[in-house]
Write a protein that holds these residues in place. Sequence first.
Motif, PDB file in Angstrom:
ATOM      1  N   ALA A  18      -1.517  -0.969   3.064  1.00  0.00           N
ATOM      2  CA  ALA A  18      -2.728  -0.547   2.370  1.00  0.00           C
ATOM      3  C   ALA A  18      -4.012  -0.848   3.007  1.00  0.00           C
ATOM      4  O   ALA A  18      -4.797   0.082   3.212  1.00  0.00           O
ATOM      5  CB  ALA A  18      -2.440  -0.543   0.760  1.00  0.00           C
ATOM      6  N   VAL A  60      -1.429   3.996   1.574  1.00  0.00           N
ATOM      7  CA  VAL A  60      -2.225   3.662   0.421  1.00  0.00           C
ATOM      8  C   VAL A  60      -1.313   4.199  -0.514  1.00  0.00           C
ATOM      9  O   VAL A  60      -1.577   3.708  -1.620  1.00  0.00           O
ATOM     10  CB  VAL A  60      -3.383   4.717   0.618  1.00  0.00           C
ATOM     11  N   ARG A 117       3.527  -1.537  -2.945  1.00  0.00           N
ATOM     12  CA  ARG A 117       3.919  -2.694  -2.058  1.00  0.00           C
ATOM     13  C   ARG A 117       5.522  -3.222  -2.028  1.00  0.00           C
ATOM     14  O   ARG A 117       6.117  -3.447  -1.258  1.00  0.00           O
ATOM     15  CB  ARG A 117       2.998  -3.728  -2.328  1.00  0.00           C
ATOM     16  N   GLN A 171      -6.848   1.947   4.661  1.00  0.00           N
ATOM     17  CA  GLN A 171      -8.361   1.851   4.161  1.00  0.00           C
ATOM     18  C   GLN A 171      -9.296   1.601   5.429  1.00  0.00           C
ATOM     19  O   GLN A 171     -10.010   2.400   5.644  1.00  0.00           O
ATOM     20  CB  GLN A 171      -8.332   0.957   3.111  1.00  0.00           C
TER      21      GLN A 171
END
Length: 339
Positions: free
Chosen positions: A214, A142, A146, A218
Motif C-alpha cells: 500500500a 491500496v 494486508r 501511494q
Amino acid sequence: MSYVDYLVRRAIHSVPVIFGLSVLIFLISRVIPGDPVRLALGPEATDQQVAALRAEMGLDQPLPMQYADWLFGVVQGDWGMSLRTNNNVFSDIVARLPATLELTVVTLFFAVLLAIPFGVVAGTNKDRWQDHLSRITALFGVSMPRFWVAIVLQIVFVVSLGLLPLSGRLSDGVAPPPAVTRLYLVDSLIAGQFGTFLDAATHLLLPTVALGLATLAQVMRLIRSDMIDEQRKDYVLAARAYGLPNTLIEYKYMLQNAFTSSLTVVGLAFGFLLGNAFLVEIVFAWPGMARYGVQAILYQDFNAIVGVTIVVGIGFVTANFVVDLLYGYLDPRVRLEEG
C-alpha cells in the motif's frame, strides 16, 4: 535562519507533542470500560485481592497523582507492570521493538526504492501502457487488505512453490546473531554470519511485501503526479533544449522537485507501519511490538497500551522530524519561510 537553528526549532517543537500524547493516552487508558485488575486476577479473586493489587499499582490514587508517578517511572525506565506478562512494560517493548523496527524499516526501504523508478516511468509516460500498469498496481496495492495479501503470499510462495519460509524471524536450528542492535540483518553482518543474514532476509521478504504494498502504491502515484507537473515547467524545457540526457533531467532535476511533496507521505508511512504492522505480524508469527500492542488492548493491559502508543507516537514524531530535515535540505525556501 541557519540550518542548525532550523533543526533546533524543529526538535523543540517535538517535545510538547510527545507530552500531549502521553497525557491523552494515559487518560484514555484509565477510563477504558471494565476492570483490568479483576480481569488479570481472574474470576476467583476476592475483593481484598483486587483492592490490594489496585493499591499496589497506584490505581486508587487520583489521576493527576497516577500520571505523575507514571511519568517519574518512565524517566527511570519503569513503565509499569504488564497485567498480561507480569513484566516491566519497558522490558517487554525493548524485547519486541527491534523485530517491528526491522520489519518497518525494510518495508519502507522496499516501498520507496520501487516507488521512485515506477513513479518516474509512469509520470514520464502518461497514458501509455507503463502508466496503465502502474495504475492497476496502485489500485491493487491500496485496495487489498494486508492480511489477505499476506495469506495469498504464503499460499503461493510457501505452500505451492516452497520457496520461502512460512513464519518467524529465523529458521529452526539457526541461532540468532550476537545481539548488538537486535536487528538480525545488521547483527549478522557485524558478526560476519552471512548464512544467518540470508536466512533472516528470506524470512523478511513476504512480510515486507505484504506490509509495504500500500505504501509503495501511494508513493508511486504521488511521484507520478508530480513528475507530470514538473514536465511542463520551463527549466525542464530549457534542459531538453540544451540537449541534456533524459535520464539526467528526469532522475536528478525533476525527481528532486517531485519527491519533495512525497516526503510527508513517506514520513507518515513510517509511523503508520510501526503501529499497524500487527496483522502482518500475526499472520507471519512475527515476534514484534505491534502484535504485543494488540494483545494488550484485548487484555485491557493499560500500562502496555500506554507504552506501545508512546513508542509509536515517538516514531511518528521522529519520522516527521527527519522529513522536516530533508525538506530544509531539499528546499531551502522552507528555512527562509521559517525565519
